[in-house]
Scaffold this active site. Structure first.
Site, PDB file in Angstrom:
ATOM      1  N   ARG A 296      43.315  55.862  51.532  1.00 31.92           N
ATOM      2  CA  ARG A 296      42.212  56.811  51.282  1.00 31.92           C
ATOM      3  C   ARG A 296      42.195  57.934  52.318  1.00 31.92           C
ATOM      4  O   ARG A 296      41.771  59.042  52.044  1.00 31.92           O
ATOM      5  CB  ARG A 296      40.881  56.075  51.274  1.00 31.92           C
TER       6      ARG A 296
ATOM      7  N   LYS B  78      34.402  43.612  39.611  1.00 35.64           N
ATOM      8  CA  LYS B  78      33.126  44.266  39.270  1.00 35.64           C
ATOM      9  C   LYS B  78      32.868  44.208  37.771  1.00 35.64           C
ATOM     10  O   LYS B  78      32.892  45.230  37.082  1.00 35.64           O
ATOM     11  CB  LYS B  78      33.148  45.713  39.764  1.00 35.64           C
TER      12      LYS B  78
ATOM     13  N   GLY C 189      40.179  50.841  44.429  1.00 35.22           N
ATOM     14  CA  GLY C 189      40.466  50.586  45.843  1.00 35.22           C
ATOM     15  C   GLY C 189      41.448  49.455  46.039  1.00 35.22           C
ATOM     16  O   GLY C 189      42.524  49.618  46.634  1.00 35.22           O
TER      17      GLY C 189
ATOM     18  N   GLY D 218      35.944  52.405  39.459  1.00 34.71           N
ATOM     19  CA  GLY D 218      34.761  52.555  38.610  1.00 34.71           C
ATOM     20  C   GLY D 218      34.603  53.990  38.128  1.00 34.71           C
ATOM     21  O   GLY D 218      34.293  54.236  36.954  1.00 34.71           O
TER      22      GLY D 218
HETATM   23  P1  ADP Z   1      39.193  47.787  42.257  1.00 36.33           P
HETATM   24  O1  ADP Z   1      38.612  48.139  43.607  1.00 36.33           O
HETATM   25  O2  ADP Z   1      40.674  47.903  42.267  1.00 36.33           O
HETATM   26  O3  ADP Z   1      38.539  48.520  41.133  1.00 36.33           O
HETATM   27  P2  ADP Z   1      37.505  45.456  42.092  1.00 36.33           P
HETATM   28  O4  ADP Z   1      36.719  45.983  43.226  1.00 36.33           O
HETATM   29  O5  ADP Z   1      36.854  45.372  40.764  1.00 36.33           O
HETATM   30  O6  ADP Z   1      38.903  46.237  41.988  1.00 36.33           O
HETATM   31  O7  ADP Z   1      37.997  43.960  42.429  1.00 36.33           O
HETATM   32  C1  ADP Z   1      38.873  43.646  43.456  1.00 36.33           C
HETATM   33  C2  ADP Z   1      38.617  42.259  43.971  1.00 36.33           C
HETATM   34  O8  ADP Z   1      38.656  41.320  42.939  1.00 36.33           O
HETATM   35  C3  ADP Z   1      39.662  41.827  44.959  1.00 36.33           C
HETATM   36  O9  ADP Z   1      39.064  41.696  46.229  1.00 36.33           O
HETATM   37  C4  ADP Z   1      40.146  40.470  44.428  1.00 36.33           C
HETATM   38  O10 ADP Z   1      40.275  39.480  45.416  1.00 36.33           O
HETATM   39  C5  ADP Z   1      39.056  40.102  43.475  1.00 36.33           C
HETATM   40  N1  ADP Z   1      39.511  39.187  42.425  1.00 36.33           N
HETATM   41  C6  ADP Z   1      40.284  39.470  41.363  1.00 36.33           C
HETATM   42  N2  ADP Z   1      40.502  38.364  40.632  1.00 36.33           N
HETATM   43  C7  ADP Z   1      39.866  37.358  41.247  1.00 36.33           C
HETATM   44  C8  ADP Z   1      39.709  35.964  40.968  1.00 36.33           C
HETATM   45  N3  ADP Z   1      40.284  35.397  39.911  1.00 36.33           N
HETATM   46  N4  ADP Z   1      38.955  35.246  41.826  1.00 36.33           N
HETATM   47  C9  ADP Z   1      38.379  35.814  42.898  1.00 36.33           C
HETATM   48  N5  ADP Z   1      38.488  37.106  43.216  1.00 36.33           N
HETATM   49  C10 ADP Z   1      39.212  37.884  42.386  1.00 36.33           C
HETATM   50 MG    MG Z   2      36.979  47.458  44.742  1.00 33.47          MG
END
Ligand code: ADP
Ligand code: MG
Length: 391
Positions: free
Chosen positions: A36, A196, A349, A372
């Site tokens: 970032r 999320k 992220g 998001g």
């Molecule tokens: P991004 O930031 O890429 O949009 P999110 O913030 O939605 O992604 O989610 C990322 C988090 O989701 C990571 O910290 C990861 O550890 C967690 N995660 C994904 N799948 C699982 C799972 N099956 N169990 C626990 N945590 C998970």
């Molecule tokens: Mg995230």
């Protein structure tokens, strides 16, 4: 039309309030992943070269309107110096009025970083007075934080009432890249995972009609699996997303389009013992933490057919080595098809952190600054951080 910072005249000597997303993961006071900060480089360098005084602002983590020492931006300022190869002065004040004295001493071509915006209650509340105070620090406002532009928060939304507002260079690139996905070349395959669920589920509903396939993993998939009636035991899920998931399944051809994992990696939360299983074999005390190899193969078949690919959200708890294979494999698959066979965009992220682990980020057509926000933009949601900047 994008009101790009390139259109701003007479920046020399002007104080520019530059909203960045410097929300980097920290551990023991050190930045773990600086992507970032790297993204922020282009706008910062542009403004410094023009002789502006750059007042960088950002949030960090989930501070809720009060000071949280663990969420100070100081380590980020230290790392930003290294990334920019330029001095960055950290102003340890989160209240704009208290930073003013130091800002008044700035010289042309200097950059300062203020303390975490979210230490101020007014930030999250999109408070006018707070936005006004922030605006009083500068002559011009630049938003280069696409990732928070779907949020109604003072430093991206209300602030624009008080200053001439422009889009930063990365934000501009971001919008151009995402506009290509708004009219996707088919087959269009969306890969989604992460945690999320509540924010992502409504966007799935909006994006599904455009997609040919939606491949689901991560905690997002856990929640779908649970709603289909399977035992998910200790898996990370979101029980609030129930109604939304029902609605998603009612979308035209949803059953054909949505592809859920067919095998999973689970671990006992007590002993840590891992197993590779089918979705209907989760035992009490276990949590689903990654997708399995057969799922990777299945997903790869769809990915290979795609002309447009978009990926947001890790396939598992990739922070732990044992549960990272699904995410790493998908990162490699998406990168391998992008820049040529398919138009590939990766955002989020944590998703970008996984992509960077494969060192294949340059193979992807565009690495978005937002997860998001990217989904919100593609889903046609209102973007409070973009009004007055994008017309
Ligand atoms: P991004 O930031 O890429 O949009 P999110 O913030 O939605 O992604 O989610 C990322 C988090 O989701 C990571 O910290 C990861 O550890 C967690 N995660 C994904 N799948 C699982 C799972 N099956 N169990 C626990 N945590 C998970
Ligand atoms: Mg995230």
């Amino acid at each position: 039309m994008i009101n790009s910072i390139k259109k701003a005249k007479g920046l020399k000597g002007k104080r520019v309030l530059l909203r960045l997303d410097l929300n980097a993961p920290l551990k023991a006071g050190k930045v773990l992943d600086d992507h970032r900060l790297v993204i922020a480089k282009e706008s910062i360098n542009y403004l410094l070269k023009k002789g502006a005084k750059v007042i960088a602002i950002s949030h960090l983590g989930k501070a809720k309107g009060s000071v949280d020492k663990d969420l100070s931006l100081k380590p980020v300022a230290n790392r930003l110096k290294i990334v920019l190869k330029h001095p960055v002065k950290f102003i340890a004040e989160h209240q704009p009025e208290k930073a003013l004295l130091k800002i008044e001493k700035m010289k042309n071509g200097e950059i300062v970083l203020l303390e975490n915006l979210r230490f101020n209650p007014g930030e999250l509340e999109n408070d006018s007075q707070f936005a006004k105070n922030l605006a009083s620090l500068a002559d011009v406002y630049v938003n280069d934080a696409f990732s928070v532009s779907h949020r109604k928060q003072a430093s991206v939304a209300a602030i624009k009432r008080y200053l001439d507002s422009y889009a930063g260079l990365f934000l501009e690139k971001e919008l151009k890249a995402l506009d290509r996905i708004l009219k996707p070349k088919k087959p269009f395959v969306i890969i989604m995972g992460g945690a999320k669920v509540k924010t992502k589920a409504p966007l799935i509903k909006k994006l599904l009609p455009k997609a040919d396939q939606l491949l689901l993993g991560g905690a997002l998939a856990n929640t779908f699996i649970k709603e289909l009636g399977y035992e998910v035991a200790k898996s990370l899920c979101d029980s609030d997303a129930k109604e939304m998931i029902k609605k998603i399944f009612k979308t035209k051809r949803a059953e054909d389009k949505i592809i859920l994992p067919i095998d999973l990696v689970v671990a006992s939360t007590r002993t840590g013992k891992t197993r590779l299983i089918r979705p209907d074999e989760v035992k009490k005390g276990e949590a689903i933490l990654d997708i399995g190899p057969e799922t990777i193969t299945l997903f790869s078949k769809y990915i290979r057919k795609a002309s447009t690919l978009i990926w947001n959200g890790p396939m598992g708890k990739f922070e732990e080595e044992h549960f990272r294979q699904g995410s790493l494999s998908l990162a490699r698959l998406v990168a391998a098809r992008s820049k040529g066979i398919a138009y590939g965009v990766v955002g989020g992220g944590e998703t970008v952190s996984v992509l960077n682990m494969t060192k294949m980020q340059d193979y992807v057509d565009f690495v978005s600054g937002g997860g998001g926000a990217m989904l919100a933009y593609l889903g046609g949601e209102k973007m409070p951080g973009l009004d007055k900047i994008v017309k």
